[in-house]
Design a protein around this motif. Structure first.
Motif, PDB file in Angstrom:
ATOM      1  N   GLU A   1      54.053  -8.897  15.371  1.00 49.32           N
ATOM      2  CA  GLU A   1      54.224  -8.953  16.821  1.00 49.32           C
ATOM      3  C   GLU A   1      55.697  -8.890  17.219  1.00 49.32           C
ATOM      4  OE1 GLU A   1      51.811 -11.475  20.065  1.00 49.32           O
ATOM      5  OE2 GLU A   1      53.067 -12.699  18.747  1.00 49.32           O
ATOM      6  N   ASP A   2      56.539  -9.610  16.511  1.00 49.32           N
ATOM      7  CA  ASP A   2      57.958  -9.668  16.881  1.00 49.32           C
ATOM      8  C   ASP A   2      58.766  -8.516  16.294  1.00 49.32           C
ATOM      9  OD1 ASP A   2      57.491 -12.028  18.281  1.00 49.32           O
ATOM     10  OD2 ASP A   2      57.886 -13.287  16.522  1.00 49.32           O
ATOM     11  N   ALA A   3      58.324  -7.963  15.164  1.00 45.18           N
ATOM     12  CA  ALA A   3      59.117  -6.947  14.467  1.00 45.18           C
ATOM     13  C   ALA A   3      58.619  -5.534  14.696  1.00 45.18           C
ATOM     14  CB  ALA A   3      59.124  -7.245  12.966  1.00 45.18           C
ATOM     15  N   GLY A   4      57.367  -5.386  15.139  1.00 44.24           N
ATOM     16  CA  GLY A   4      56.783  -4.060  15.247  1.00 44.24           C
ATOM     17  C   GLY A   4      56.366  -3.560  13.876  1.00 44.24           C
ATOM     18  N   TRP A   5      56.414  -2.240  13.679  1.00 40.06           N
ATOM     19  CA  TRP A   5      56.062  -1.660  12.383  1.00 40.06           C
ATOM     20  C   TRP A   5      57.263  -1.675  11.456  1.00 40.06           C
ATOM     21  CZ3 TRP A   5      53.936   1.459  16.601  1.00 40.06           C
ATOM     22  CH2 TRP A   5      52.532   1.357  16.695  1.00 40.06           C
ATOM     23  N   TYR A   6      57.042  -2.056  10.219  1.00 37.31           N
ATOM     24  CA  TYR A   6      58.098  -1.973   9.218  1.00 37.31           C
ATOM     25  C   TYR A   6      57.461  -1.710   7.859  1.00 37.31           C
ATOM     26  CZ  TYR A   6      56.948  -6.845   7.931  1.00 37.31           C
ATOM     27  OH  TYR A   6      56.317  -7.999   7.534  1.00 37.31           O
ATOM     28  N   THR A   7      58.281  -1.292   6.912  1.00 32.99           N
ATOM     29  CA  THR A   7      57.769  -0.934   5.585  1.00 32.99           C
ATOM     30  C   THR A   7      58.154  -1.971   4.551  1.00 32.99           C
ATOM     31  OG1 THR A   7      59.723   0.446   5.180  1.00 32.99           O
ATOM     32  CG2 THR A   7      57.757   1.546   6.017  1.00 32.99           C
ATOM     33  N   THR A   8      57.379  -1.981   3.490  1.00 26.82           N
ATOM     34  CA  THR A   8      57.645  -2.848   2.346  1.00 26.82           C
ATOM     35  C   THR A   8      57.485  -2.003   1.080  1.00 26.82           C
ATOM     36  OG1 THR A   8      56.994  -4.917   1.257  1.00 26.82           O
ATOM     37  CG2 THR A   8      55.241  -3.609   2.220  1.00 26.82           C
ATOM     38  N   ALA A   9      57.679  -2.601  -0.060  1.00 31.07           N
ATOM     39  CA  ALA A   9      57.602  -1.846  -1.323  1.00 31.07           C
ATOM     40  C   ALA A   9      56.148  -1.562  -1.693  1.00 31.07           C
ATOM     41  CB  ALA A   9      58.276  -2.633  -2.438  1.00 31.07           C
ATOM     42  N   PRO A  10      55.877  -0.419  -2.327  1.00 26.49           N
ATOM     43  CA  PRO A  10      54.515  -0.145  -2.808  1.00 26.49           C
ATOM     44  C   PRO A  10      53.990  -1.265  -3.694  1.00 26.49           C
ATOM     45  CG  PRO A  10      55.863   1.828  -2.969  1.00 26.49           C
ATOM     46  CD  PRO A  10      56.796   0.710  -2.595  1.00 26.49           C
ATOM     47  N   PHE A  11      52.724  -1.595  -3.514  1.00 25.62           N
ATOM     48  CA  PHE A  11      52.009  -2.603  -4.305  1.00 25.62           C
ATOM     49  C   PHE A  11      52.558  -4.022  -4.087  1.00 25.62           C
ATOM     50  CE2 PHE A  11      52.439   1.285  -7.084  1.00 25.62           C
ATOM     51  CZ  PHE A  11      51.253   1.866  -6.671  1.00 25.62           C
TER      52      PHE A  11
END
Length: 424
Positions: free
Chosen positions: A216-226
């Motif tokens: 909610e506060d950050a929106g969309w973001y990515t992280t590392a696979p798996f």
């Protein structure tokens, strides 16, 4: 309703077979680059259901990479709806072809992302579906509907999200898609083999790209696979399966229409599957950029990922060698309508024995195919209606789930979905 079905692979074949038992459409044209595959599907329908049912089907040859060809085939058959059942790399062409032909559009996987960095709050990169949502005004002005992500995941999971928000929760902390199975594929000697139950091309794409999370506060973001491994207890005998973050459309769809503090997608891949994917990446065999290779006819340029796909068993053919069940579901946590904490898993389980017996389709592709057929029926009857580019969450979930679960003898699909409350 007159439907142009693009693709007669595992999912397209299952869509046609499921639709053969329904009567909401006037014509369903099964098309494929190799028309013999489409003809094989219609021949199965004729053998199983007779000439009268088969008369509502036709076949066509199509090049899904060319929007003008897609539009031409759609116009030739006066298609009112174009159903995309091929790999997501063909989405832009089919999407454009449907609009040019003045037809509505459905797909089960959205336009591809472009590499995004793994810095958690970096906003660059093209997300899944961005290219399609950028054209929503064009579809709205044309008075046409593009219903995107209408398979099982995405698709049924998104319907579950809408239902949970409307009927089960007053406030949602997390919408967490959790997919797992206990499927086993064996060779002729009964030895377990590596054989993905879905397109390896698509599997590589979604599993090796950085997963997307919504907050909610950050929106969309990515992280590392798996990333963020967790053991999730799946119902109906499947049991505990380790699930990890994977790039998937639900995370890009759900926050557009459903309020939640967090949205995630985790897939039960298993250690062996993850290891294979990591090795493919290490060797560059996940690449879609053609490389020059030797062949009997001289040098050829081939994408490594296409070579991997060609070397593995076709997912449409492994059903006879497969046993077990697959589960698609959504784990929702938050505050229930009674004001107390609630943790609920909404899910649908499919048994390969059933789908092979009834449809000669393996359970993963059949479960994917079921949901767009239900959606098409709701559109045909006017229960669902809309214009522009919309996800499943934009529609009332209750009629979908009611039609899905209603007994076949009472005009439904006879597919039970369940709500399982867990300790909050």
């Amino acid at each position: 309703m007159r439907i142009l079905l693009v693709g007669a692979g595992g999912v397209g074949d299952a869509i046609a077979k499921i639709a053969a038992r329904r009567d909401f459409y006037e014509l369903l044209v099964v098309s494929d680059y190799d028309e013999s595959r489409a003809e094989r599907t219609v021949d199965w329908i004729r053998a199983r259901h007779g000439d009268e049912v088969a008369a509502r089907f036709a076949t066509a040859q199509i090049d899904a990479s060319d929007p003008e060809v897609v539009a031409s085939v759609a116009r030739e058959h006066q298609a009112t709806h174009v159903m995309n059942a091929v790999e997501p790399k063909f989405v832009p062409a089919i999407f454009a072809g449907a609009l040019a032909a003045g037809a509505d559009y459905l797909d089960m996987a959205m336009s591809l992302s472009e590499p995004h960095p793994t810095d958690p709050y970096e906003k660059t990169g093209v997300k899944l579906g961005d290219d399609q949502f950028a054209q929503t005004t064009d579809w709205d002005v044309a008075g046409r509907l593009a219903l995107v992500g209408m398979g099982v995941e995405p698709g049924l999971s998104d319907v579950f999200a809408r239902f949970a928000a409307d009927h089960l929760f007053s406030d949602i902390d997390e919408l967490g898609v959790r997919d797992g199975a206990n499927l086993v594929v064996t060779d002729d000697d009964g030895n377990e083999i590596f054989a993905p139950s879905f397109s390896i091309w698509t599997t590589i794409e979604e599993c090796l790209n950085p997963p997307v999370i919504w907050e909610e506060d950050a929106g969309w973001y990515t992280t590392a696979p798996f990333s963020e491994p967790e053991v999730f207890e799946f119902p109906e005998g499947i049991g505990p399966v380790e699930c990890v973050n994977v790039e998937h459309e639900e995370v890009l769809l759900m926050p557009r229409w459903v309020d939640a503090k967090r949205v995630t997608f985790k897939y039960g891949l298993g250690a062996e599957f993850i290891n294979v994917l990591q090795v493919l990446h290490l060797l560059g065999l996940d690449s879609t950029s053609p490389v020059r290779v030797r062949s009997d006819d001289g040098p050829a340029h081939v994408a490594p990922r296409d070579v991997v796909a060609a070397a593995l068993p076709d997912p449409a053919t492994i059903g006879p060698r497969m046993t077990g069940k697959t589960c698609a579901g959504l784990w929702v946590t938050g505050t229930g309508t009674d004001g107390g904490p609630r943790s609920t898993y909404l899910y649908h389980v499919t048994d390969n024995e059933y789908t092979m017996r009834e449809y000669e389709s393996q359970c993963v592709v059949w479960q994917t195919a079921l949901n767009p057929v239900i959606a098409l029926e709701l559109l045909a009857t006017g229960v669902w209606a809309g214009r522009g580019v919309l996800g499943p969450e934009a529609f009332d979930a209750a009629p979908f789930l009611e039609l899905m679960a209603r007994p076949v003898t009472d005009g439904g699909y006879g597919q039970a979905w369940r709500i399982e409350d867990r300790a909050a």
